[in-house]
Design a protein around this motif. Sequence first.
Motif, PDB file in Angstrom:
ATOM      1  N   ASP A 261       7.363   1.776  -5.475  1.00  0.00           N
ATOM      2  CA  ASP A 261       7.833   2.821  -4.559  1.00  0.00           C
ATOM      3  C   ASP A 261       8.311   4.047  -5.333  1.00  0.00           C
ATOM      4  O   ASP A 261       8.025   5.190  -4.951  1.00  0.00           O
ATOM      5  CB  ASP A 261       8.978   2.281  -3.691  1.00  0.00           C
TER       6      ASP A 261
ATOM      7  N   ALA B  23       2.834  12.268   3.344  1.00  0.00           N
ATOM      8  CA  ALA B  23       3.790  13.160   2.687  1.00  0.00           C
ATOM      9  C   ALA B  23       3.255  14.579   2.565  1.00  0.00           C
ATOM     10  O   ALA B  23       4.017  15.501   2.254  1.00  0.00           O
ATOM     11  CB  ALA B  23       4.146  12.622   1.299  1.00  0.00           C
TER      12      ALA B  23
ATOM     13  N   ALA C 193       5.241  10.672  -7.873  1.00  0.00           N
ATOM     14  CA  ALA C 193       3.966  11.385  -7.765  1.00  0.00           C
ATOM     15  C   ALA C 193       4.017  12.436  -6.669  1.00  0.00           C
ATOM     16  O   ALA C 193       3.492  13.550  -6.834  1.00  0.00           O
ATOM     17  CB  ALA C 193       2.841  10.386  -7.488  1.00  0.00           C
ATOM     18  N   ILE C 194       4.658  12.104  -5.546  1.00  0.00           N
ATOM     19  CA  ILE C 194       4.802  13.076  -4.453  1.00  0.00           C
ATOM     20  C   ILE C 194       5.617  14.275  -4.918  1.00  0.00           C
ATOM     21  O   ILE C 194       5.239  15.428  -4.703  1.00  0.00           O
ATOM     22  CB  ILE C 194       5.470  12.407  -3.233  1.00  0.00           C
TER      23      ILE C 194
ATOM     24  N   LYS D 254       5.391   6.079  -6.654  1.00  0.00           N
ATOM     25  CA  LYS D 254       4.726   6.856  -5.597  1.00  0.00           C
ATOM     26  C   LYS D 254       5.543   8.090  -5.232  1.00  0.00           C
ATOM     27  O   LYS D 254       4.993   9.187  -5.063  1.00  0.00           O
ATOM     28  CB  LYS D 254       4.505   5.973  -4.377  1.00  0.00           C
ATOM     29  N   VAL D 255       6.855   7.921  -5.102  1.00  0.00           N
ATOM     30  CA  VAL D 255       7.705   9.064  -4.766  1.00  0.00           C
ATOM     31  C   VAL D 255       7.724  10.075  -5.907  1.00  0.00           C
ATOM     32  O   VAL D 255       7.734  11.296  -5.684  1.00  0.00           O
ATOM     33  CB  VAL D 255       9.137   8.595  -4.431  1.00  0.00           C
TER      34      VAL D 255
ATOM     35  N   TYR E  12       6.409   9.467   4.052  1.00  0.00           N
ATOM     36  CA  TYR E  12       5.817   8.366   3.284  1.00  0.00           C
ATOM     37  C   TYR E  12       6.464   7.038   3.651  1.00  0.00           C
ATOM     38  O   TYR E  12       5.767   6.032   3.890  1.00  0.00           O
ATOM     39  CB  TYR E  12       5.974   8.626   1.785  1.00  0.00           C
TER      40      TYR E  12
ATOM     41  N   VAL F  13       9.155  12.612   1.731  1.00  0.00           N
ATOM     42  CA  VAL F  13       9.507  11.226   1.379  1.00  0.00           C
ATOM     43  C   VAL F  13       9.734  10.407   2.645  1.00  0.00           C
ATOM     44  O   VAL F  13       9.316   9.245   2.732  1.00  0.00           O
ATOM     45  CB  VAL F  13      10.758  11.205   0.477  1.00  0.00           C
TER      46      VAL F  13
ATOM     47  N   ASP G 245       4.205   4.372   5.191  1.00  0.00           N
ATOM     48  CA  ASP G 245       3.663   3.683   4.014  1.00  0.00           C
ATOM     49  C   ASP G 245       2.351   4.316   3.555  1.00  0.00           C
ATOM     50  O   ASP G 245       1.458   3.640   3.046  1.00  0.00           O
ATOM     51  CB  ASP G 245       3.443   2.193   4.308  1.00  0.00           C
ATOM     52  N   SER G 246       2.247   5.619   3.747  1.00  0.00           N
ATOM     53  CA  SER G 246       1.047   6.352   3.347  1.00  0.00           C
ATOM     54  C   SER G 246       1.449   7.593   2.558  1.00  0.00           C
ATOM     55  O   SER G 246       2.206   8.434   3.054  1.00  0.00           O
ATOM     56  CB  SER G 246       0.238   6.765   4.588  1.00  0.00           C
ATOM     57  N   ILE G 247       0.947   7.718   1.337  1.00  0.00           N
ATOM     58  CA  ILE G 247       1.233   8.899   0.535  1.00  0.00           C
ATOM     59  C   ILE G 247       0.646  10.133   1.201  1.00  0.00           C
ATOM     60  O   ILE G 247       1.222  11.227   1.143  1.00  0.00           O
ATOM     61  CB  ILE G 247       0.673   8.726  -0.893  1.00  0.00           C
ATOM     62  N   ALA G 248      -0.499   9.969   1.871  1.00  0.00           N
ATOM     63  CA  ALA G 248      -1.135  11.105   2.537  1.00  0.00           C
ATOM     64  C   ALA G 248      -0.208  11.735   3.573  1.00  0.00           C
ATOM     65  O   ALA G 248      -0.227  12.952   3.784  1.00  0.00           O
ATOM     66  CB  ALA G 248      -2.442  10.666   3.197  1.00  0.00           C
TER      67      ALA G 248
END
Length: 233
Positions: free
Chosen positions: A68, A149, A74-75, A71-72, A140, A137, A144-147
Motif C-alpha cells: 500500500d 487516484a 507512486a501516486i 502504491k501511494v 485509491y 489517496v 483499491d484502484s490506482i487509476a
Amino acid sequence: MFQEAITYPRESDSAVKTIAIGGALLFLSFLVVPVFFVLGYIVRTLRSVLNGEAEPPVFDDWGDLGMDGLKVFAIGFAYSLVPAVIALAAVFASGATLGLGGSGSGTGLAVGLIVLAATLAVTVISLAVAYVLPAAVVAYVRTDSIAAAFAPDELRQYAFSRTYATGWLVAFGISLVAGVIIGVLNAVVIGALLAPFVTFYANVAGTYAIGTAVRDMPVLDAGDETPDAQPAA
C-alpha cells in the motif's frame, strides 16, 4: 473535528507502541524503505476511518503495509512531476535565453521574467497538488484502484466539496501545530530525536480529519459522470 482528530491517535490500548513504531520508521526514513511502511499505515488508518472504526489500526501484516505504501508513494510521485517539469522547463528556458541573448540587460530581464513566472506557477500548482493529493489517496483507498487516484470525476467530488475542504484545513492546521512543536523541540538536542514521532502523530491525526470528512460521500463507479448524491455541505 479538530479536537477529535488530535485525540484519535491515542484512542487505542496499543497507541504508545504504534506511535513508537511509526516514529522510529520515520527516524529511519533516510533508508527509504521505512517510508513505505509509514505510508502503508496511513492508508490503513484512512481505510479504518472510512469504515467507521473508532480505534486506529496497529502495525502488522507488513507485506500489505509495504505494498500500500509503495502504491501511494507512486501516486504522490506522479503528482509531484507536474511542478517539477515546470521548474525544469524554466531552467532550460533561462539557459536558452542566456545562450541566445548573451549577457545584455534585455536578456537579464527576460530571464528574470521567466524565473518569476515559473516560480509563481510552481507555487500555485504545488499548492493545488497539496490540496488534491489527499483526495487522490482517498480515491485509491475507496476503490483499491490506482487509476481512481487520477480520475477527474472521482477527484472532482472531493476537491469541490466543503466537507473535504474542511477536513483538509483541519489536517493542514494540525501539521502547522506539529511544525511549531517540532521547532520548539529543535531548540534542545533531544528535539531532533522526538520530531519524527510528532510528525507521525500529526499525520495520523490529519488522516482521521480527512477520512471523517469524506466518509459519507458516494464512491463513483467507473464511467459515472456525477455522484449519485451531492456531497454533504
